[in-house]
Design a protein around this motif. Structure first.
Motif, PDB file in Angstrom:
ATOM      1  N   PRO A 120      77.197 -13.268  35.532  1.00 36.73           N
ATOM      2  CA  PRO A 120      76.239 -14.034  36.351  1.00 36.73           C
ATOM      3  C   PRO A 120      74.782 -13.751  35.989  1.00 36.73           C
ATOM      4  O   PRO A 120      73.901 -14.562  36.261  1.00 36.73           O
ATOM      5  CB  PRO A 120      76.552 -13.560  37.785  1.00 36.73           C
ATOM      6  N   PHE A 121      74.555 -12.591  35.352  1.00 39.18           N
ATOM      7  CA  PHE A 121      73.196 -12.232  34.938  1.00 39.18           C
ATOM      8  C   PHE A 121      72.585 -13.314  34.052  1.00 39.18           C
ATOM      9  O   PHE A 121      71.399 -13.641  34.159  1.00 39.18           O
ATOM     10  CB  PHE A 121      73.237 -10.888  34.186  1.00 39.18           C
ATOM     11  N   TYR A 122      73.386 -13.888  33.141  1.00 37.19           N
ATOM     12  CA  TYR A 122      72.864 -14.871  32.182  1.00 37.19           C
ATOM     13  C   TYR A 122      72.632 -16.247  32.807  1.00 37.19           C
ATOM     14  O   TYR A 122      72.025 -17.107  32.179  1.00 37.19           O
ATOM     15  CB  TYR A 122      73.833 -15.000  30.999  1.00 37.19           C
ATOM     16  N   HIS A 123      73.099 -16.427  34.019  1.00 34.14           N
ATOM     17  CA  HIS A 123      72.944 -17.734  34.665  1.00 34.14           C
ATOM     18  C   HIS A 123      71.570 -17.911  35.298  1.00 34.14           C
ATOM     19  O   HIS A 123      71.128 -19.031  35.500  1.00 34.14           O
ATOM     20  CB  HIS A 123      74.035 -17.942  35.734  1.00 34.14           C
ATOM     21  N   ARG A 124      70.928 -16.779  35.626  1.00 35.12           N
ATOM     22  CA  ARG A 124      69.669 -16.878  36.373  1.00 35.12           C
ATOM     23  C   ARG A 124      68.503 -16.311  35.569  1.00 35.12           C
ATOM     24  O   ARG A 124      68.577 -15.212  35.037  1.00 35.12           O
ATOM     25  CB  ARG A 124      69.765 -16.133  37.710  1.00 35.12           C
ATOM     26  N   LEU A 125      67.421 -17.079  35.539  1.00 37.34           N
ATOM     27  CA  LEU A 125      66.152 -16.634  34.975  1.00 37.34           C
ATOM     28  C   LEU A 125      65.271 -16.155  36.134  1.00 37.34           C
ATOM     29  O   LEU A 125      65.657 -16.298  37.297  1.00 37.34           O
ATOM     30  CB  LEU A 125      65.491 -17.791  34.220  1.00 37.34           C
ATOM     31  N   PRO A 126      64.095 -15.560  35.848  1.00 38.53           N
ATOM     32  CA  PRO A 126      63.224 -15.107  36.947  1.00 38.53           C
ATOM     33  C   PRO A 126      62.963 -16.192  37.987  1.00 38.53           C
ATOM     34  O   PRO A 126      62.787 -15.894  39.161  1.00 38.53           O
ATOM     35  CB  PRO A 126      61.948 -14.691  36.208  1.00 38.53           C
ATOM     36  N   TYR A 127      62.893 -17.429  37.564  1.00 37.02           N
ATOM     37  CA  TYR A 127      62.869 -18.539  38.522  1.00 37.02           C
ATOM     38  C   TYR A 127      63.457 -19.751  37.826  1.00 37.02           C
ATOM     39  O   TYR A 127      63.460 -19.851  36.597  1.00 37.02           O
ATOM     40  CB  TYR A 127      61.456 -18.805  39.053  1.00 37.02           C
ATOM     41  N   PHE A 128      63.986 -20.684  38.613  1.00 29.24           N
ATOM     42  CA  PHE A 128      64.671 -21.825  38.024  1.00 29.24           C
ATOM     43  C   PHE A 128      63.670 -22.789  37.399  1.00 29.24           C
ATOM     44  O   PHE A 128      62.654 -23.142  37.988  1.00 29.24           O
ATOM     45  CB  PHE A 128      65.479 -22.582  39.081  1.00 29.24           C
ATOM     46  N   SER A 129      63.967 -23.207  36.189  1.00 28.05           N
ATOM     47  CA  SER A 129      63.193 -24.271  35.544  1.00 28.05           C
ATOM     48  C   SER A 129      64.118 -25.034  34.616  1.00 28.05           C
ATOM     49  O   SER A 129      65.074 -24.480  34.069  1.00 28.05           O
ATOM     50  CB  SER A 129      61.999 -23.706  34.766  1.00 28.05           C
ATOM     51  N   LEU A 151      67.624 -14.453  25.935  1.00 31.93           N
ATOM     52  CA  LEU A 151      66.337 -13.910  25.492  1.00 31.93           C
ATOM     53  C   LEU A 151      65.405 -15.037  25.041  1.00 31.93           C
ATOM     54  O   LEU A 151      64.193 -14.998  25.310  1.00 31.93           O
ATOM     55  CB  LEU A 151      66.551 -12.919  24.348  1.00 31.93           C
ATOM     56  N   LEU A 152      65.973 -16.035  24.382  1.00 30.44           N
ATOM     57  CA  LEU A 152      65.165 -17.180  23.963  1.00 30.44           C
ATOM     58  C   LEU A 152      64.626 -17.936  25.187  1.00 30.44           C
ATOM     59  O   LEU A 152      63.458 -18.366  25.205  1.00 30.44           O
ATOM     60  CB  LEU A 152      66.008 -18.115  23.096  1.00 30.44           C
ATOM     61  N   ALA A 153      65.467 -18.074  26.215  1.00 27.65           N
ATOM     62  CA  ALA A 153      65.042 -18.767  27.433  1.00 27.65           C
ATOM     63  C   ALA A 153      63.935 -17.993  28.150  1.00 27.65           C
ATOM     64  O   ALA A 153      62.999 -18.584  28.693  1.00 27.65           O
ATOM     65  CB  ALA A 153      66.236 -18.971  28.366  1.00 27.65           C
ATOM     66  N   LEU A 154      64.054 -16.651  28.140  1.00 26.75           N
ATOM     67  CA  LEU A 154      62.993 -15.840  28.734  1.00 26.75           C
ATOM     68  C   LEU A 154      61.658 -16.082  28.037  1.00 26.75           C
ATOM     69  O   LEU A 154      60.617 -16.247  28.676  1.00 26.75           O
ATOM     70  CB  LEU A 154      63.349 -14.352  28.660  1.00 26.75           C
ATOM     71  N   GLY A 155      61.695 -16.107  26.700  1.00 31.83           N
ATOM     72  CA  GLY A 155      60.468 -16.364  25.941  1.00 31.83           C
ATOM     73  C   GLY A 155      59.947 -17.769  26.160  1.00 31.83           C
ATOM     74  O   GLY A 155      58.734 -17.977  26.285  1.00 31.83           O
ATOM     75  N   TYR A 156      60.858 -18.731  26.240  1.00 32.58           N
ATOM     76  CA  TYR A 156      60.476 -20.129  26.460  1.00 32.58           C
ATOM     77  C   TYR A 156      59.780 -20.290  27.809  1.00 32.58           C
ATOM     78  O   TYR A 156      58.835 -21.079  27.938  1.00 32.58           O
ATOM     79  CB  TYR A 156      61.740 -20.990  26.416  1.00 32.58           C
TER      80      TYR A 156
END
Length: 424
Positions: free
Chosen positions: A170-179, A192-197
């Motif tokens: 479930p960790f990979y399903h959520r970013l710091p906030y939804f976008s 990691l790519l999504a975090l940078g994006y």
């Protein structure tokens, strides 16, 4: 008597922050620097302020069924939308702010020191204040982003949750906030790519917002600096023109000349106030309205988040940053009002008893003019002062500040209660 040395380029930190945001072109005329920077500025504007802000608005439609995520997305969208508005404002009205900066930095109205009047020291003091608050706000913006993005980045890099057999934690399903994302992020690498994006535009927003807000703040800061210097200039008019055994008539002539210079200086500063007010008042209104809403909703998010969670501290830092943003507007707007209100007292303290009619007439006209309060406003609806923001305002403004403070607290709590009730 040697002229005091004023520090030059008092807006240097603001220029560098705006340069990082793609809003202030380098001074170098070299094409090797100018062309890459122009490409950088265009990419930042199109990707961050146009594309990414649009996707944040689109994200609202994906989260409206979850009140927590929806409110958080609304807060981020409002913050970044105001950042995009400020960038657009800079493209259309930046030349006005640059002109005001040049006027405030101009050596035309520099003065010589005399007795306890040290204008260069006053100038250096206000420059230090501007640096401190500008860098403080920038640091707070970095803390806000770091509190959201460092924990998942550290976890995904050094202690990645298991991933295998086509299933993800479930960790990979959520970013710091939804976008909204143009790709999935269910694998460690994609996450990691999504975090940078997501984080890249966040830092770009931070520099454009901090750059524009602290520029507005610092222009008000140096308006207050000019007013403070003028107070001393009016009060020491005679001391600065006396040079020994001159005839009284010569001294009066010099005092008249100096009084006219002081009046021109004051008129220039008041013109800067008026121009800044006219060009910035609606942007201030938009920012104040957005900040009030965000502060109220942040209170709701904090109340629904466990105190020992990472999200709780992230929300706390974000709320402090938004409050500090509005505090800067109020503090420096109040400084302009305060220094302007004290001007008549310093004019009266001048050694004017044996001056001629022309000098006294200029004194009376100037003192009468300065009886009218000088305010920066929130869209002409309310003065931009510190009355409702800091405790010291109670000492300077009286009990009306207490009433206004409780009124804002009451309004904020009412909005908070409405949001809280919708979740029951």
């Amino acid at each position: 008597m040697a002229t005091d040395e004023y520090i030059e380029d008092v807006f240097v930190v603001n220029r560098w922050i705006l340069r990082c945001a793609g809003l202030w072109f380098p001074d170098s005329k070299s094409k090797l620097i100018q062309i890459p920077y122009k490409i950088y500025a265009v990419v930042v504007f199109l990707f961050v302020n146009v594309y990414f802000t649009s996707t944040e608005f689109l994200s609202l439609f994906y989260t409206y069924k979850n009140l927590y995520d929806f409110i958080k997305n609304v807060n981020f969208f409002l913050t970044h939308f105001m950042g995009a508005v400020k960038v657009t404002f800079w493209f259309f009205k930046g030349h006005v702010l640059r002109r005001l900066m040049a006027t405030l930095e101009s050596p035309e109205f520099h003065y010589e020191g005399c007795e306890d009047f040290a204008p260069a020291e006053i100038w250096a003091k206000y420059r230090k204040i501007g640096f401190k608050y500008t860098l403080g706000f920038l640091m707070l913006a970095h803390m806000t982003l770091s509190s959201s993005y460092l924990p998942p980045l550290i976890t995904a890099t050094f202690s990645p949750p298991p991933y295998g057999n086509g299933s993800a934690s479930p960790f990979y399903h959520r970013l710091p906030y939804f976008s909204w994302m143009p790709f999935t992020h269910l694998t460690p690498g994609a996450y990691l790519l999504a975090l940078g994006y997501q984080a890249g535009p966040m830092f770009s927003y931070a520099y454009s917002i901090v750059g524009m807000d602290t520029l507005f703040m610092n222009i008000m800061n140096f308006i207050a600096a000019h007013l403070t210097i003028l107070q001393g200039a009016f009060m020491t008019n005679k001391s600065r023109v006396e040079g020994g055994e001159e005839d009284a008539l010569v001294v009066r002539t010099r005092m008249n000349h100096e009084m006219k210079k002081n009046c021109r200086h004051l008129q220039t500063v008041l013109s800067v106030c008026e121009d800044l007010e006219n060009v910035h008042r609606f942007l201030t209104l938009g920012q104040a309205t957005a900040t009030l809403f965000i502060l109220c909703t942040c209170l709701y998010l904090i109340s629904t988040t466990p105190a020992d969670s990472k999200q709780f501290y992230a929300e706390m830092v974000y709320m402090v940053a938004m409050g500090f943003q509005l505090y800067l507007y109020c503090w420096f707007g109040n400084e302009v009002t305060l220094q302007a209100s004290e001007m008549p007292t310093y004019i009266w303290k001048a050694d004017w008893f044996d001056c001629d009619h022309s000098f006294k007439k200029n004194m009376i006209f100037t003192m009468t003019r300065m009886k009218k309060p000088i305010y920066m406003t929130v869209g002409k609806f309310a003065p931009l002062t510190l009355q409702t923001f800091v405790t010291v305002s109670v000492l300077t403004c009286g009990t009306s500040a207490i009433r206004e403070l409780f009124q804002i607290i009451k309004t904020s709590y009412s909005i908070f209660a409405v949001i809280k009730n919708t979740s029951i």
